[in-house]
Design a protein around this motif. Structure first.
Motif, PDB file in Angstrom:
ATOM      1  N   UNK A   1       0.817  -1.204   0.000  1.00 40.05           N
ATOM      2  CA  UNK A   1       0.000   0.000   0.000  1.00 40.05           C
ATOM      3  C   UNK A   1       0.855   1.260   0.000  1.00 40.05           C
ATOM      4  N   UNK A   2       2.095   1.158   0.450  1.00 46.34           N
ATOM      5  CA  UNK A   2       3.004   2.292   0.399  1.00 46.34           C
ATOM      6  C   UNK A   2       3.533   2.454  -1.024  1.00 46.34           C
ATOM      7  N   UNK A   3       3.923   1.349  -1.616  1.00 45.07           N
ATOM      8  CA  UNK A   3       4.348   1.325  -3.014  1.00 45.07           C
ATOM      9  C   UNK A   3       3.198   0.753  -3.822  1.00 45.07           C
ATOM     10  N   UNK A   4       2.641   1.546  -4.699  1.00 47.16           N
ATOM     11  CA  UNK A   4       1.516   1.091  -5.511  1.00 47.16           C
ATOM     12  C   UNK A   4       1.962   0.105  -6.575  1.00 47.16           C
ATOM     13  N   UNK A   5       0.995  -0.375  -7.310  1.00 55.75           N
ATOM     14  CA  UNK A   5       1.291  -1.294  -8.402  1.00 55.75           C
ATOM     15  C   UNK A   5       2.086  -0.560  -9.481  1.00 55.75           C
ATOM     16  N   UNK A   6       3.167  -1.163  -9.973  1.00 53.43           N
ATOM     17  CA  UNK A   6       3.945  -0.513 -11.034  1.00 53.43           C
ATOM     18  C   UNK A   6       3.111  -0.348 -12.310  1.00 53.43           C
ATOM     19  N   UNK A   7       3.288   0.784 -12.947  1.00 56.27           N
ATOM     20  CA  UNK A   7       2.603   1.071 -14.201  1.00 56.27           C
ATOM     21  C   UNK A   7       3.659   1.107 -15.294  1.00 56.27           C
ATOM     22  N   UNK A   8       3.450   0.323 -16.337  1.00 56.83           N
ATOM     23  CA  UNK A   8       4.456   0.226 -17.396  1.00 56.83           C
ATOM     24  C   UNK A   8       3.830   0.611 -18.736  1.00 56.83           C
ATOM     25  N   UNK A   9       4.536   1.507 -19.463  1.00 54.71           N
ATOM     26  CA  UNK A   9       4.062   1.903 -20.777  1.00 54.71           C
ATOM     27  C   UNK A   9       5.244   2.434 -21.579  1.00 54.71           C
ATOM     28  N   UNK A  10       5.363   1.967 -22.816  1.00 54.42           N
ATOM     29  CA  UNK A  10       6.405   2.408 -23.746  1.00 54.42           C
ATOM     30  C   UNK A  10       7.809   2.296 -23.151  1.00 54.42           C
TER      31      UNK A  10
ATOM     32  N   UNK B   1       1.720   6.657   4.542  1.00 52.39           N
ATOM     33  CA  UNK B   1       0.539   6.179   5.258  1.00 52.39           C
ATOM     34  C   UNK B   1       0.730   6.429   6.743  1.00 52.39           C
ATOM     35  N   UNK B   2      -0.309   6.967   7.363  1.00 48.06           N
ATOM     36  CA  UNK B   2      -0.286   7.143   8.815  1.00 48.06           C
ATOM     37  C   UNK B   2      -1.667   6.794   9.353  1.00 48.06           C
ATOM     38  N   UNK B   3      -1.708   6.483  10.605  1.00 50.27           N
ATOM     39  CA  UNK B   3      -2.993   6.112  11.177  1.00 50.27           C
ATOM     40  C   UNK B   3      -2.940   6.035  12.680  1.00 50.27           C
ATOM     41  N   UNK B   4      -4.079   5.789  13.235  1.00 49.07           N
ATOM     42  CA  UNK B   4      -4.189   5.648  14.675  1.00 49.07           C
ATOM     43  C   UNK B   4      -5.458   4.900  15.011  1.00 49.07           C
ATOM     44  N   UNK B   5      -5.522   4.468  16.213  1.00 44.44           N
ATOM     45  CA  UNK B   5      -6.692   3.707  16.618  1.00 44.44           C
ATOM     46  C   UNK B   5      -6.974   3.887  18.092  1.00 44.44           C
ATOM     47  N   UNK B   6      -8.076   3.366  18.496  1.00 45.31           N
ATOM     48  CA  UNK B   6      -8.466   3.448  19.894  1.00 45.31           C
ATOM     49  C   UNK B   6      -9.289   2.237  20.260  1.00 45.31           C
TER      50      UNK B   6
ATOM     51  N   UNK C   1      -7.051   5.833   9.092  1.00 44.32           N
ATOM     52  CA  UNK C   1      -5.872   5.697   8.241  1.00 44.32           C
ATOM     53  C   UNK C   1      -5.888   6.817   7.217  1.00 44.32           C
ATOM     54  N   UNK C   2      -4.714   7.284   6.864  1.00 43.09           N
ATOM     55  CA  UNK C   2      -4.620   8.326   5.858  1.00 43.09           C
ATOM     56  C   UNK C   2      -3.441   8.010   4.949  1.00 43.09           C
ATOM     57  N   UNK C   3      -3.648   8.143   3.667  1.00 44.91           N
ATOM     58  CA  UNK C   3      -2.586   7.927   2.690  1.00 44.91           C
ATOM     59  C   UNK C   3      -2.474   9.172   1.821  1.00 44.91           C
ATOM     60  N   UNK C   4      -1.249   9.662   1.649  1.00 45.92           N
ATOM     61  CA  UNK C   4      -0.994  10.820   0.792  1.00 45.92           C
ATOM     62  C   UNK C   4       0.088  10.458  -0.207  1.00 45.92           C
ATOM     63  N   UNK C   5      -0.070  10.864  -1.429  1.00 41.08           N
ATOM     64  CA  UNK C   5       0.979  10.579  -2.409  1.00 41.08           C
ATOM     65  C   UNK C   5       2.237  11.375  -2.092  1.00 41.08           C
ATOM     66  N   UNK C   6       3.366  10.717  -2.228  1.00 39.11           N
ATOM     67  CA  UNK C   6       4.652  11.362  -1.971  1.00 39.11           C
ATOM     68  C   UNK C   6       5.362  11.637  -3.290  1.00 39.11           C
ATOM     69  N   UNK C   7       5.261  10.703  -4.206  1.00 40.59           N
ATOM     70  CA  UNK C   7       5.915  10.862  -5.498  1.00 40.59           C
ATOM     71  C   UNK C   7       5.946   9.547  -6.240  1.00 40.59           C
TER      72      UNK C   7
END
Length: 146
Positions: free
Chosen positions: A25-34, A44-49, A70-76
């Motif tokens: 989930x941190x590294x998404x599926x590789x995308x391949x083209x040309x 990814x960050x998160x917390x619970x109770x 849980x929260x996921x933000x794109x980094x690059x």
């Protein structure tokens, strides 16, 4: 018996969280083209109770609780091209706009403070103060008689 089912549900939920926060989930599926492969990366960050409850005096009282976020933000992305790997960071426009607003607010407050320091309210300009000490009036015209 119901308590075992509740505990099993909690364990299932926790296992789902553990499975959800993994390298896939941190590294998404590789995308391949040309002949170019792009590997997206997220933070990814998160917390619970949790919670529980009982009242030994009355058997009808019970309790439960829980919470998870849980929260996921794109980094690059990593770009693989011709055997070379490059890193391309994701641009977060929200952070850029917020930063620009903070800089603009600080600049406006600074300009306001400078203007107030140069022209304080309630105090006449220096020319008028000197004339009043001499007994004249600010802006008075003097004419000479022949």
């Amino acid at each position: 018996m119901a308590k075992l089912a509740e505990n099993a549900d909690v364990m299932d939920i926790l296992q789902g969280v553990i499975d959800g926060v993994k390298a896939g989930t941190v590294f998404g599926e590789p995308i391949e083209k040309d002949g170019v492969t792009v590997l997206p990366v997220a933070r990814i960050s998160g917390g619970g109770g949790g919670g529980t409850g009982r009242d030994s005096g009355e058997p009808e009282r019970s309790g439960s609780g829980g919470g998870l976020g849980l929260m996921a933000r794109p980094v690059g992305v990593y770009v693989l091209r011709d055997g070379k790997v490059t890193w391309t960071p994701a641009v977060d426009a929200t952070k850029i706009i917020l930063g620009a607003q903070l800089v603009a607010a600080a600049a406006l407050l600074t300009i306001r403070a400078v203007i107030r320091a140069r022209h304080p309210r309630g105090r006449p300009p220096q020319d008028e103060t000197r004339l009043r000490r001499r007994g004249g009036q600010a802006g008075a015209r003097f004419t000479m008689r022949a």
